[in-house]
Design an enzyme around this catalytic site. Structure first.
Site, PDB file in Angstrom:
ATOM      1  N   HIS A 269      44.996  57.925  57.745  1.00 25.84           N
ATOM      2  CA  HIS A 269      45.368  57.159  58.665  1.00 25.84           C
ATOM      3  C   HIS A 269      45.220  55.813  58.806  1.00 25.84           C
ATOM      4  CE1 HIS A 269      46.658  56.080  63.034  1.00 25.84           C
ATOM      5  NE2 HIS A 269      47.625  57.086  62.895  1.00 25.84           N
ATOM      6  N   ASP A 326      49.829  65.287  61.740  1.00 27.08           N
ATOM      7  CA  ASP A 326      50.967  66.186  61.180  1.00 27.08           C
ATOM      8  C   ASP A 326      50.516  67.482  60.342  1.00 27.08           C
ATOM      9  OD1 ASP A 326      53.313  64.412  62.238  1.00 27.08           O
ATOM     10  OD2 ASP A 326      52.569  62.982  60.647  1.00 27.08           O
TER      11      ASP A 326
HETATM   12  N1  CMC Z   1      46.398  61.300  49.809  1.00 26.19           N
HETATM   13  C1  CMC Z   1      45.989  60.556  48.659  1.00 26.19           C
HETATM   14  N2  CMC Z   1      45.509  59.434  48.945  1.00 26.19           N
HETATM   15  C2  CMC Z   1      45.603  58.734  49.814  1.00 26.19           C
HETATM   16  C3  CMC Z   1      46.424  59.265  51.066  1.00 26.19           C
HETATM   17  C4  CMC Z   1      46.655  60.531  50.993  1.00 26.19           C
HETATM   18  N3  CMC Z   1      47.257  61.118  52.113  1.00 26.19           N
HETATM   19  N4  CMC Z   1      46.402  58.420  51.998  1.00 26.19           N
HETATM   20  C5  CMC Z   1      45.883  57.133  51.602  1.00 26.19           C
HETATM   21  N5  CMC Z   1      45.338  57.435  50.215  1.00 26.19           N
HETATM   22  C6  CMC Z   1      44.649  56.539  49.593  1.00 26.19           C
HETATM   23  C7  CMC Z   1      45.544  55.366  48.827  1.00 26.19           C
HETATM   24  O1  CMC Z   1      46.355  55.858  47.697  1.00 26.19           O
HETATM   25  C8  CMC Z   1      44.517  54.316  48.651  1.00 26.19           C
HETATM   26  O2  CMC Z   1      43.731  54.557  47.531  1.00 26.19           O
HETATM   27  P1  CMC Z   1      43.305  53.295  46.645  1.00 26.19           P
HETATM   28  O3  CMC Z   1      42.535  52.477  47.512  1.00 26.19           O
HETATM   29  O4  CMC Z   1      42.596  53.890  45.342  1.00 26.19           O
HETATM   30  O5  CMC Z   1      44.535  52.558  46.546  1.00 26.19           O
HETATM   31  C9  CMC Z   1      43.793  54.576  50.103  1.00 26.19           C
HETATM   32  O6  CMC Z   1      43.772  55.712  50.164  1.00 26.19           O
HETATM   33  C10 CMC Z   1      43.939  53.696  51.192  1.00 26.19           C
HETATM   34  O7  CMC Z   1      45.459  54.048  51.651  1.00 26.19           O
HETATM   35  P2  CMC Z   1      46.434  53.050  52.240  1.00 26.19           P
HETATM   36  O8  CMC Z   1      47.879  53.482  51.748  1.00 26.19           O
HETATM   37  O9  CMC Z   1      45.876  51.820  51.947  1.00 26.19           O
HETATM   38  O10 CMC Z   1      46.256  53.298  53.570  1.00 26.19           O
HETATM   39  P3  CMC Z   1      47.295  52.873  54.915  1.00 26.19           P
HETATM   40  O11 CMC Z   1      46.375  52.653  55.916  1.00 26.19           O
HETATM   41  O12 CMC Z   1      48.132  51.841  54.401  1.00 26.19           O
HETATM   42  O13 CMC Z   1      48.040  54.131  54.792  1.00 26.19           O
HETATM   43  C11 CMC Z   1      48.901  56.261  55.838  1.00 26.19           C
HETATM   44  C12 CMC Z   1      47.860  55.340  55.923  1.00 26.19           C
HETATM   45  C13 CMC Z   1      49.158  57.245  56.646  1.00 26.19           C
HETATM   46  C14 CMC Z   1      50.319  55.583  55.469  1.00 26.19           C
HETATM   47  C15 CMC Z   1      48.516  57.057  54.362  1.00 26.19           C
HETATM   48  O14 CMC Z   1      47.397  57.702  54.453  1.00 26.19           O
HETATM   49  C16 CMC Z   1      49.454  58.153  53.887  1.00 26.19           C
HETATM   50  O15 CMC Z   1      50.442  57.981  53.330  1.00 26.19           O
HETATM   51  N6  CMC Z   1      49.090  59.614  54.290  1.00 26.19           N
HETATM   52  C17 CMC Z   1      50.162  60.519  54.038  1.00 26.19           C
HETATM   53  C18 CMC Z   1      51.417  60.621  54.822  1.00 26.19           C
HETATM   54  C19 CMC Z   1      50.999  61.163  56.078  1.00 26.19           C
HETATM   55  O16 CMC Z   1      50.323  62.122  56.285  1.00 26.19           O
HETATM   56  N7  CMC Z   1      51.458  60.404  57.337  1.00 26.19           N
HETATM   57  C20 CMC Z   1      51.416  60.611  58.722  1.00 26.19           C
HETATM   58  C21 CMC Z   1      50.524  59.610  59.448  1.00 26.19           C
HETATM   59  S1  CMC Z   1      49.853  60.161  60.962  1.00 26.19           S
HETATM   60  C22 CMC Z   1      51.176  60.236  62.118  1.00 26.19           C
HETATM   61  C23 CMC Z   1      52.448  59.780  61.773  1.00 26.19           C
HETATM   62  O17 CMC Z   1      52.665  58.551  61.638  1.00 26.19           O
HETATM   63  O18 CMC Z   1      53.441  60.483  61.584  1.00 26.19           O
END
Ligand code: CMC
Length: 392
Positions: A269, A326
């Site tokens: 998140h 989720d």
């Molecule tokens: N699985 C594997 N790696 C992950 C995940 C994940 N679910 N989420 C983040 N990372 C890694 C990402 O690859 C990055 O790694 P590195 O630093 O090595 O490049 C690091 O963690 C930081 O990630 P980020 O993309 O910079 O984080 P963010 O704050 O931009 O993204 C997020 C947040 C929710 C988009 C992301 O965690 C994600 O895509 N999660 C999976 C989808 C998901 O479950 N979404 C629902 C969010 S909650 C409620 C909603 O909005 O529906």
């Protein structure tokens, strides 16, 4: 220009002031209008929470009755809109249908350029109510059953489930535990400050666009797998793990692989870095629901196991990735018989009051500033036009 700073995805930029929802991502705190999400989930009802978000205070009995009656009276959609459902190809994703139908409400219920406050509130109530009717109708069309109209005899969640699952030849028995669980699901999804879809609503709304179109913009943003679309993807992932008979290690390894774009769905998140309080409530609610109904869902066991494996893996620990809302929510929807492709639609029904509370807050701000972020230009410097014969 030189004073513009880069903040990709606005992770460090507050886009507005807001008095609606408070989040402390480090401590896992979420409050609507000051009330802790745990207290609301346990004691409140979705329409009460909707009222709270929209008006700033919990309703008294008279206000709640008025709100509830108004929601019921606003639940029908124009009869001619029924034809629209026939036009979508078979197998259309219900989020595409929902975004389209909500935008098209603008053509059936035209609004003046300037809304007086009574009209503004009424249009908000129409949207909160009609989104549920549209959602149920799109499901009925997808399975080829006749549409079931909303009923003045049923309250918000019961009305929705009845429209989804009743038919002229089959009476749907509303189960109190399921109704309660869906109500809680909607409460937990009702707002989440400046998330992607709410920011879209504020952005679209800041141009003074028609509110039905603005709500449709929120729905469109929510659809993506990194946002609301994740709830559908989580269940699909759990189903795949179940079918393959593994424990999900494969998915975890794939999610860790930087050469792959796949992520562990329902994990991570932008704001919560220790836990997502909504996931905690939902996990407990799953436990309660399954034991009360005397049923078990193998996917719940897989989800708990997957969480355990991920949370003992350095990749997830070091990046502070925990289950988000989720991760467990889909299990509740499954127990209610909601088909997987409708999961994000349920999220949209829950989020509608939040989107509209933000839209109203923006409209009534001291000064409505159109959202217009700047950029850092990285393209070509000045160059001059060449006639086609001169080009390489
Ligand atoms: N699985 C594997 N790696 C992950 C995940 C994940 N679910 N989420 C983040 N990372 C890694 C990402 O690859 C990055 O790694 P590195 O630093 O090595 O490049 C690091 O963690 C930081 O990630 P980020 O993309 O910079 O984080 P963010 O704050 O931009 O993204 C997020 C947040 C929710 C988009 C992301 O965690 C994600 O895509 N999660 C999976 C989808 C998901 O479950 N979404 C629902 C969010 S909650 C409620 C909603 O909005 O529906």
């Amino acid at each position: 220009s030189s004073y513009v700073t880069l903040d990709e995805g606005y992770g460090n930029t507050a886009s507005c002031e807001s008095a609606i929802t408070y989040i402390d991502g480090e401590k896992g705190v979420l409050r609507y209008r000051g009330y802790p999400i745990e207290e609301l989930a346990e004691n409140s009802r979705f329409i009460e929470v909707a009222y709270l978000l929209l008006n700033g205070e919990l309703p008294n009995s008279r206000q709640l009755l008025e709100f509830s009656t108004n929601l019921n009276e606003s639940s029908i959609i124009h009869e001619d809109m029924h034809h629209f459902f026939n036009g979508f190809p078979r197998g259309s994703h219900p989020m595409g249908i929902l975004a389209t139908m909500v935008a098209s409400l603008s053509t059936f219920y035209p609004l003046p350029d300037r809304l007086d406050s009574a009209t503004e509130m009424q249009v908000v109530i129409n949207l909160v109510s009609q989104v549920r009717t549209i959602a149920a109708f799109s499901y009925k069309k997808s399975i080829g059953e006749p549409l079931i109209y909303p009923s003045y005899k049923l309250k918000y969640v019961r009305n929705f489930l009845n429209m989804m699952f009743s038919s002229p030849v089959r009476d749907y028995q509303l189960d109190d535990d399921i109704v309660r669980a869906i109500d809680m699901f909607l409460i937990l999804h009702a707002d989440h400050e400046q998330n992607c879809s709410t920011s879209s609503v504020r952005t679209a709304g800041s141009s003074m666009a028609n509110v039905y179109a603005v709500a449709s913009a929120g729905i469109s943003s929510l659809w993506g797998p990194r946002h609301g679309g994740a709830n559908q993807q989580v269940i699909q992932m759990l189903e795949q793990i179940h079918a393959a008979g593994g424990d999900g290690t494969e998915f975890i390894n794939q999610a860790k692989d930087k050469n792959s774009t796949s992520r562990l769905m329902g994990f991570g998140h932008r704001v919560y870095k220790n836990f997502d309080p909504r996931a905690m409530v939902l996990k407990k609610q799953c436990d309660k629901l399954f034991s009360k109904m005397g049923v078990s869902d193998p996917l719940f066991d897989i989800a708990k196991k997957l969480e355990e494996i991920a949370l003992s893996d350095d990749y997830f620990i070091s990046r502070k990735l925990y289950p988000n809302v989720d991760f467990y929510s889909g299990l509740i929807l499954r127990a209610a018989g909601i088909p997987t492709n409708m999961f994000t639609v349920l999220f949209a029904i829950g989020r509608m009051p939040g989107w509209l509370a933000h839209w109203r807050e923006m409209l009534h701000g001291e000064q409505v500033v159109i959202t217009r972020p700047r950029q850092i230009y990285v393209g070509e410097p000045l160059r001059h036009y060449q006639n086609i014969e001169q080009r390489p």
